[in-house]
Design a protein around this motif. Sequence first.
Motif, PDB file in Angstrom:
ATOM      1  N   ALA A  46       0.846  -1.195   0.000  1.00 50.33           N
ATOM      2  CA  ALA A  46       0.000   0.000   0.000  1.00 50.33           C
ATOM      3  C   ALA A  46       0.876   1.238   0.000  1.00 50.33           C
ATOM      4  CB  ALA A  46      -0.919   0.006   1.217  1.00 50.33           C
ATOM      5  N   TYR A  47       0.431   2.257  -0.747  1.00 49.67           N
ATOM      6  CA  TYR A  47       1.185   3.504  -0.889  1.00 49.67           C
ATOM      7  C   TYR A  47       0.297   4.674  -0.506  1.00 49.67           C
ATOM      8  CZ  TYR A  47       3.508   7.353  -3.460  1.00 49.67           C
ATOM      9  OH  TYR A  47       4.100   8.542  -3.830  1.00 49.67           O
ATOM     10  N   VAL A  48       0.780   5.510   0.404  1.00 52.34           N
ATOM     11  CA  VAL A  48       0.086   6.741   0.771  1.00 52.34           C
ATOM     12  C   VAL A  48       0.929   7.902   0.269  1.00 52.34           C
ATOM     13  CG1 VAL A  48      -0.858   8.153   2.636  1.00 52.34           C
ATOM     14  CG2 VAL A  48      -0.880   5.648   2.837  1.00 52.34           C
ATOM     15  N   PRO A  49       0.502   8.589  -0.802  1.00 52.24           N
ATOM     16  CA  PRO A  49       1.312   9.679  -1.349  1.00 52.24           C
ATOM     17  C   PRO A  49       1.256  10.914  -0.461  1.00 52.24           C
ATOM     18  CG  PRO A  49      -0.764   9.526  -2.524  1.00 52.24           C
ATOM     19  CD  PRO A  49      -0.736   8.370  -1.563  1.00 52.24           C
ATOM     20  N   GLU A  50       2.142  11.856  -0.754  1.00 50.99           N
ATOM     21  CA  GLU A  50       2.222  13.075   0.053  1.00 50.99           C
ATOM     22  C   GLU A  50       0.913  13.861   0.002  1.00 50.99           C
ATOM     23  OE1 GLU A  50       5.033  17.090   0.362  1.00 50.99           O
ATOM     24  OE2 GLU A  50       5.460  15.555  -1.131  1.00 50.99           O
ATOM     25  N   ASN A  51       0.220  13.827  -1.147  1.00 50.73           N
ATOM     26  CA  ASN A  51      -1.046  14.565  -1.250  1.00 50.73           C
ATOM     27  C   ASN A  51      -2.238  13.758  -0.736  1.00 50.73           C
ATOM     28  OD1 ASN A  51      -1.607  12.679  -3.222  1.00 50.73           O
ATOM     29  ND2 ASN A  51      -1.642  14.124  -4.931  1.00 50.73           N
ATOM     30  N   MET A  52      -1.980  12.575  -0.222  1.00 47.65           N
ATOM     31  CA  MET A  52      -2.938  11.681   0.456  1.00 47.65           C
ATOM     32  C   MET A  52      -3.909  10.971  -0.489  1.00 47.65           C
ATOM     33  SD  MET A  52      -3.707  13.844   3.939  1.00 47.65           S
ATOM     34  CE  MET A  52      -3.730  15.480   3.215  1.00 47.65           C
ATOM     35  N   THR A  62     -17.766  10.057   0.844  1.00 41.64           N
ATOM     36  CA  THR A  62     -17.724  10.008   2.307  1.00 41.64           C
ATOM     37  C   THR A  62     -16.507   9.212   2.767  1.00 41.64           C
ATOM     38  OG1 THR A  62     -19.006   7.969   2.449  1.00 41.64           O
ATOM     39  CG2 THR A  62     -20.246  10.042   2.414  1.00 41.64           C
ATOM     40  N   VAL A  63     -16.227   9.319   4.053  1.00 42.16           N
ATOM     41  CA  VAL A  63     -15.153   8.515   4.655  1.00 42.16           C
ATOM     42  C   VAL A  63     -15.427   7.032   4.416  1.00 42.16           C
ATOM     43  CG1 VAL A  63     -14.126   7.831   6.860  1.00 42.16           C
ATOM     44  CG2 VAL A  63     -14.539  10.263   6.362  1.00 42.16           C
ATOM     45  N   ARG A  64     -16.682   6.625   4.631  1.00 37.20           N
ATOM     46  CA  ARG A  64     -17.065   5.229   4.412  1.00 37.20           C
ATOM     47  C   ARG A  64     -16.782   4.790   2.976  1.00 37.20           C
ATOM     48  NH1 ARG A  64     -22.075   5.848   5.138  1.00 37.20           N
ATOM     49  NH2 ARG A  64     -22.627   5.980   2.937  1.00 37.20           N
ATOM     50  N   GLU A  65     -17.145   5.623   2.009  1.00 38.01           N
ATOM     51  CA  GLU A  65     -16.942   5.269   0.601  1.00 38.01           C
ATOM     52  C   GLU A  65     -15.461   5.215   0.244  1.00 38.01           C
ATOM     53  OE1 GLU A  65     -21.119   7.146  -1.154  1.00 38.01           O
ATOM     54  OE2 GLU A  65     -19.355   8.427  -0.848  1.00 38.01           O
ATOM     55  N   ASN A  66     -14.656   6.114   0.832  1.00 38.58           N
ATOM     56  CA  ASN A  66     -13.211   6.058   0.635  1.00 38.58           C
ATOM     57  C   ASN A  66     -12.637   4.741   1.153  1.00 38.58           C
ATOM     58  OD1 ASN A  66     -11.353   8.603  -0.212  1.00 38.58           O
ATOM     59  ND2 ASN A  66     -13.353   9.342   0.497  1.00 38.58           N
ATOM     60  N   MET A  67     -13.098   4.311   2.310  1.00 39.71           N
ATOM     61  CA  MET A  67     -12.612   3.064   2.897  1.00 39.71           C
ATOM     62  C   MET A  67     -13.036   1.864   2.052  1.00 39.71           C
ATOM     63  SD  MET A  67     -10.787   3.639   5.679  1.00 39.71           S
ATOM     64  CE  MET A  67     -10.940   2.211   6.771  1.00 39.71           C
ATOM     65  N   LEU A  68     -14.265   1.893   1.570  1.00 41.35           N
ATOM     66  CA  LEU A  68     -14.770   0.780   0.773  1.00 41.35           C
ATOM     67  C   LEU A  68     -14.000   0.649  -0.544  1.00 41.35           C
ATOM     68  CD1 LEU A  68     -16.789  -1.510   0.400  1.00 41.35           C
ATOM     69  CD2 LEU A  68     -18.437   0.161  -0.477  1.00 41.35           C
ATOM     70  N   LEU A  69     -13.659   1.768  -1.165  1.00 40.17           N
ATOM     71  CA  LEU A  69     -12.880   1.722  -2.407  1.00 40.17           C
ATOM     72  C   LEU A  69     -11.529   1.042  -2.195  1.00 40.17           C
ATOM     73  CD1 LEU A  69     -13.407   5.186  -4.162  1.00 40.17           C
ATOM     74  CD2 LEU A  69     -13.968   2.932  -5.072  1.00 40.17           C
ATOM     75  N   ALA A  70     -10.950   1.247  -1.006  1.00 40.43           N
ATOM     76  CA  ALA A  70      -9.635   0.672  -0.716  1.00 40.43           C
ATOM     77  C   ALA A  70      -9.706  -0.802  -0.343  1.00 40.43           C
ATOM     78  CB  ALA A  70      -8.970   1.449   0.410  1.00 40.43           C
ATOM     79  N   ALA A 118      -5.576   4.900   7.209  1.00 40.46           N
ATOM     80  CA  ALA A 118      -6.611   3.899   7.504  1.00 40.46           C
ATOM     81  C   ALA A 118      -7.013   3.157   6.229  1.00 40.46           C
ATOM     82  CB  ALA A 118      -7.824   4.567   8.133  1.00 40.46           C
ATOM     83  N   ARG A 119      -7.137   3.897   5.157  1.00 40.89           N
ATOM     84  CA  ARG A 119      -7.499   3.299   3.872  1.00 40.89           C
ATOM     85  C   ARG A 119      -6.431   2.310   3.409  1.00 40.89           C
ATOM     86  NH1 ARG A 119      -8.696   7.557  -0.846  1.00 40.89           N
ATOM     87  NH2 ARG A 119      -6.440   7.608  -0.668  1.00 40.89           N
ATOM     88  N   ALA A 120      -5.169   2.668   3.665  1.00 40.25           N
ATOM     89  CA  ALA A 120      -4.061   1.805   3.244  1.00 40.25           C
ATOM     90  C   ALA A 120      -4.025   0.484   4.001  1.00 40.25           C
ATOM     91  CB  ALA A 120      -2.728   2.535   3.415  1.00 40.25           C
ATOM     92  N   ILE A 121      -4.594   0.463   5.218  1.00 41.03           N
ATOM     93  CA  ILE A 121      -4.513  -0.747   6.038  1.00 41.03           C
ATOM     94  C   ILE A 121      -5.872  -1.415   6.227  1.00 41.03           C
ATOM     95  CG2 ILE A 121      -2.433  -0.001   7.249  1.00 41.03           C
ATOM     96  CD1 ILE A 121      -4.250   0.772   9.639  1.00 41.03           C
ATOM     97  N   VAL A 122      -6.881  -1.009   5.434  1.00 36.94           N
ATOM     98  CA  VAL A 122      -8.213  -1.603   5.592  1.00 36.94           C
ATOM     99  C   VAL A 122      -8.177  -3.097   5.266  1.00 36.94           C
ATOM    100  CG1 VAL A 122      -9.028  -1.078   3.253  1.00 36.94           C
ATOM    101  CG2 VAL A 122     -10.673  -1.235   5.148  1.00 36.94           C
ATOM    102  N   GLU A 123      -7.217  -3.521   4.477  1.00 36.60           N
ATOM    103  CA  GLU A 123      -6.932  -4.945   4.269  1.00 36.60           C
ATOM    104  C   GLU A 123      -5.509  -5.215   4.732  1.00 36.60           C
ATOM    105  OE1 GLU A 123      -7.771  -6.043   0.230  1.00 36.60           O
ATOM    106  OE2 GLU A 123      -9.910  -6.241   0.657  1.00 36.60           O
ATOM    107  N   GLY A 143       3.567  -6.616  12.793  1.00 40.96           N
ATOM    108  CA  GLY A 143       4.347  -7.345  11.789  1.00 40.96           C
ATOM    109  C   GLY A 143       4.411  -6.694  10.425  1.00 40.96           C
ATOM    110  N   VAL A 144       3.798  -5.505  10.276  1.00 43.79           N
ATOM    111  CA  VAL A 144       3.826  -4.804   8.991  1.00 43.79           C
ATOM    112  C   VAL A 144       5.187  -4.138   8.801  1.00 43.79           C
ATOM    113  CG1 VAL A 144       2.774  -2.969   7.612  1.00 43.79           C
ATOM    114  CG2 VAL A 144       1.345  -4.382   9.097  1.00 43.79           C
ATOM    115  N   THR A 145       5.744  -4.262   7.608  1.00 45.45           N
ATOM    116  CA  THR A 145       6.981  -3.574   7.250  1.00 45.45           C
ATOM    117  C   THR A 145       6.614  -2.202   6.705  1.00 45.45           C
ATOM    118  OG1 THR A 145       8.024  -5.697   6.708  1.00 45.45           O
ATOM    119  CG2 THR A 145       9.069  -3.709   5.837  1.00 45.45           C
TER     120      THR A 145
END
Length: 241
Positions: free
Chosen positions: A83-89, A96-104, A151-156, A189-191
Amino acid sequence: MTANLLALEGVHTHIGAYHILHGVDLAVPRGQLTMLLGRNGAGKTTTLRTIMGLWRASQGRITFNGQDITQMPTPAIAALKVAYVPENMGIFSDLTVRENMLLAARSARNVSQIDEARLQWIFELFPAVEKFWSHPAGKLSGGQKQMLAVARAIVEPRELLIIDEPSKGLAPAIINNMIDAFAQLKGSGVTILLVEQNINFAKRLGDTVVVMDNGVVVHAGSMRALADDEALQHSLLGLAI
């Protein structure tokens, strides 16, 4: 399994006519948090984008978990649990927050299919994600957007998190919350490979450190050793931690 989850060997990257990376050698040990430091323009963000296949390495080799990913497309790299979180996020402001999480959540068609225990763990790490669950993501503060991005990056479950300047522009209290969250992620255990300008953030979190300048790696070693050596800090970064 190799000791290093991710390795770059002699990586060069060109962007148009510009030669940005000049033979980067970089190792990210499995299960550790590696800080990538350097002055502005040193090539840190280009390194992250090259790892993710957003920009192509023109020379050299990138391996993840022993597999050559140098020429892989970005979706295939993400499918390896990177998972990659860019500087601009990269937040979708109109959703919505929920929809952002679901997409990820690549394996879920609706929120009910997201692992409930994992979602509760994320809410404990980042309470703002739960608090603003039904709000448009564009209405969140800068710190709340950064929490949502992670949070989106680690939803899975992920094997590797690559994050570009997570503390940029955040208030000290939110930075402390972010540090606690990354410490918990590392403990699970995440790198993590993390670019950061906040040196206190780096000192508190980092296991290993890589310092870049002018598109090459100029130092690699223990974060603690760098934190204890003011002369080395001045030499590499032009400042003291």
